[in-house]
Design a protein around this motif. Structure first.
Motif, PDB file in Angstrom:
ATOM      1  N   ARG A 144       4.272   4.059  -4.243  1.00 24.63           N
ATOM      2  CA  ARG A 144       3.365   3.093  -4.827  1.00 24.63           C
ATOM      3  C   ARG A 144       2.615   3.736  -5.988  1.00 24.63           C
ATOM      4  N   THR A 145       2.488   3.007  -7.093  1.00 26.96           N
ATOM      5  CA  THR A 145       1.703   3.484  -8.219  1.00 26.96           C
ATOM      6  C   THR A 145       0.237   3.445  -7.846  1.00 26.96           C
ATOM      7  N   ARG A 146      -0.477   4.527  -8.123  1.00 23.75           N
ATOM      8  CA  ARG A 146      -1.905   4.624  -7.811  1.00 23.75           C
ATOM      9  C   ARG A 146      -2.713   4.379  -9.088  1.00 23.75           C
ATOM     10  N   PHE A 147      -3.858   3.714  -8.930  1.00 26.09           N
ATOM     11  CA  PHE A 147      -4.741   3.431 -10.055  1.00 26.09           C
ATOM     12  C   PHE A 147      -6.132   3.994  -9.834  1.00 26.09           C
ATOM     13  N   ALA A 171      -8.050  -0.042  -4.468  1.00 23.91           N
ATOM     14  CA  ALA A 171      -8.868   0.105  -3.260  1.00 23.91           C
ATOM     15  C   ALA A 171      -8.509  -0.934  -2.204  1.00 23.91           C
ATOM     16  N   ILE A 172      -8.230  -2.151  -2.618  1.00 25.92           N
ATOM     17  CA  ILE A 172      -7.912  -3.214  -1.668  1.00 25.92           C
ATOM     18  C   ILE A 172      -6.479  -3.075  -1.195  1.00 25.92           C
ATOM     19  N   GLY A 173      -5.580  -2.688  -2.060  1.00 25.97           N
ATOM     20  CA  GLY A 173      -4.219  -2.383  -1.649  1.00 25.97           C
ATOM     21  C   GLY A 173      -3.227  -3.499  -1.848  1.00 25.97           C
ATOM     22  N   ASP A 174      -3.378  -4.596  -1.137  1.00 27.89           N
ATOM     23  CA  ASP A 174      -2.382  -5.661  -1.213  1.00 27.89           C
ATOM     24  C   ASP A 174      -2.946  -6.942  -0.624  1.00 27.89           C
ATOM     25  N   TRP A 175      -2.125  -7.965  -0.581  1.00 29.59           N
ATOM     26  CA  TRP A 175      -2.596  -9.257  -0.094  1.00 29.59           C
ATOM     27  C   TRP A 175      -2.919  -9.249   1.385  1.00 29.59           C
ATOM     28  N   TRP A 176      -2.227  -8.432   2.186  1.00 30.14           N
ATOM     29  CA  TRP A 176      -2.579  -8.346   3.609  1.00 30.14           C
ATOM     30  C   TRP A 176      -4.020  -7.884   3.751  1.00 30.14           C
ATOM     31  N   SER A 177      -4.405  -6.916   2.940  1.00 33.99           N
ATOM     32  CA  SER A 177      -5.761  -6.374   3.027  1.00 33.99           C
ATOM     33  C   SER A 177      -6.805  -7.432   2.681  1.00 33.99           C
ATOM     34  N   ASN A 209       2.477  -2.573  13.070  1.00 30.33           N
ATOM     35  CA  ASN A 209       2.450  -1.336  12.282  1.00 30.33           C
ATOM     36  C   ASN A 209       1.857  -1.572  10.889  1.00 30.33           C
ATOM     37  N   ILE A 210       2.150  -2.723  10.300  1.00 29.64           N
ATOM     38  CA  ILE A 210       1.593  -3.046   8.978  1.00 29.64           C
ATOM     39  C   ILE A 210       0.085  -3.267   9.100  1.00 29.64           C
ATOM     40  N   LEU A 211      -0.327  -4.020  10.131  1.00 29.48           N
ATOM     41  CA  LEU A 211      -1.751  -4.265  10.336  1.00 29.48           C
ATOM     42  C   LEU A 211      -2.499  -2.957  10.563  1.00 29.48           C
ATOM     43  N   ALA A 212      -1.955  -2.091  11.396  1.00 29.86           N
ATOM     44  CA  ALA A 212      -2.611  -0.809  11.672  1.00 29.86           C
ATOM     45  C   ALA A 212      -2.766   0.010  10.396  1.00 29.86           C
ATOM     46  N   ALA A 213      -1.727   0.026   9.561  1.00 33.94           N
ATOM     47  CA  ALA A 213      -1.793   0.776   8.308  1.00 33.94           C
ATOM     48  C   ALA A 213      -2.839   0.186   7.363  1.00 33.94           C
ATOM     49  N   ARG A 214      -2.909  -1.143   7.268  1.00 33.19           N
ATOM     50  CA  ARG A 214      -3.879  -1.790   6.368  1.00 33.19           C
ATOM     51  C   ARG A 214      -5.299  -1.584   6.874  1.00 33.19           C
ATOM     52  N   LEU A 215      -5.512  -1.694   8.184  1.00 29.52           N
ATOM     53  CA  LEU A 215      -6.844  -1.441   8.735  1.00 29.52           C
ATOM     54  C   LEU A 215      -7.279  -0.003   8.476  1.00 29.52           C
ATOM     55  N   ARG A 216      -6.357   0.938   8.667  1.00 27.68           N
ATOM     56  CA  ARG A 216      -6.651   2.349   8.408  1.00 27.68           C
ATOM     57  C   ARG A 216      -7.029   2.564   6.943  1.00 27.68           C
ATOM     58  N   ALA A 217      -6.285   1.926   6.038  1.00 27.58           N
ATOM     59  CA  ALA A 217      -6.569   2.070   4.603  1.00 27.58           C
ATOM     60  C   ALA A 217      -7.924   1.456   4.250  1.00 27.58           C
ATOM     61  N   LEU A 218      -8.259   0.319   4.861  1.00 29.70           N
ATOM     62  CA  LEU A 218      -9.554  -0.312   4.589  1.00 29.70           C
ATOM     63  C   LEU A 218     -10.707   0.532   5.134  1.00 29.70           C
ATOM     64  N   ILE A 219     -10.474   1.203   6.253  1.00 28.91           N
ATOM     65  CA  ILE A 219     -11.482   2.128   6.779  1.00 28.91           C
ATOM     66  C   ILE A 219     -11.611   3.331   5.854  1.00 28.91           C
TER      67      ILE A 219
END
Length: 150
Positions: free
Chosen positions: A4-7, A20-26, A52-62
């Motif tokens: 993924r490209t980082r900004f 920071a938000i990441g994607d639409w799931w977030s 697994n996707i939810l866990a990853a998005r929650l972790r990223a939001l934390i």
């Protein structure tokens, strides 16, 4: 797998915000948090997203400081997710997306949800972008100015 490209180093606040938000799931997780979801299972049921996707998005939001993991409000051994002040600051973003969607994503008369004022039960006024003197401004009234390093 393509990385993924980082900004996070970009000079553009929009790019950093998207990073920071990441994607639409977030964004949908944040929406659900505003709507009162606090537990993993609540988010999973509402969104229908793989665990697994939810866990990853929650972790990223934390990790990004948008959510925090807190002890369960009922005193059980579970953990819950709560919006931080940084997460609560996303409220106007969620409202703007919701209002844009209400205007542009539904056919006339098509059922949809709406956000109402809890105290009065009325629909919210459309968000406006205001200049420092209170004038309403649009894209033609603004320009991007670079801020120099201090």
């Amino acid at each position: 797998m393509v990385s993924r490209t980082r900004f996070d180093g970009s000079e553009c606040p929009v790019a950093r915000s998207v990073d920071a938000i990441g994607d639409w799931w977030s964004l949908l997780i944040v929406r659900d948090a505003f709507d009162g979801s606090r537990r993993f299972g609540e988010f999973q049921r509402s969104l229908g997203v793989a665990k697994n996707i939810l866990a990853a998005r929650l972790r990223a939001l934390i990790d990004g400081g948008v959510l925090e993991s807190v002890p369960a409000s009922d005193g059980s051994a579970y953990r819950e997710y709560a919006l931080t002040p940084k997460g609560k600051a996303l409220f106007p973003v969620i409202v703007a997306l919701r209002q844009w969607g209400e205007q542009n994503s539904f056919a006339p008369g098509e059922p949809h949800s709406e956000l109402v004022d809890r105290q009065q039960g009325r629909h919210l006024r459309p968000l406006e972008v205001l200049a420092s003197d209170g004038r309403r401004v649009g894209p033609e009234d603004t320009t991007v100015r670079k801020v120099s390093a201090q």
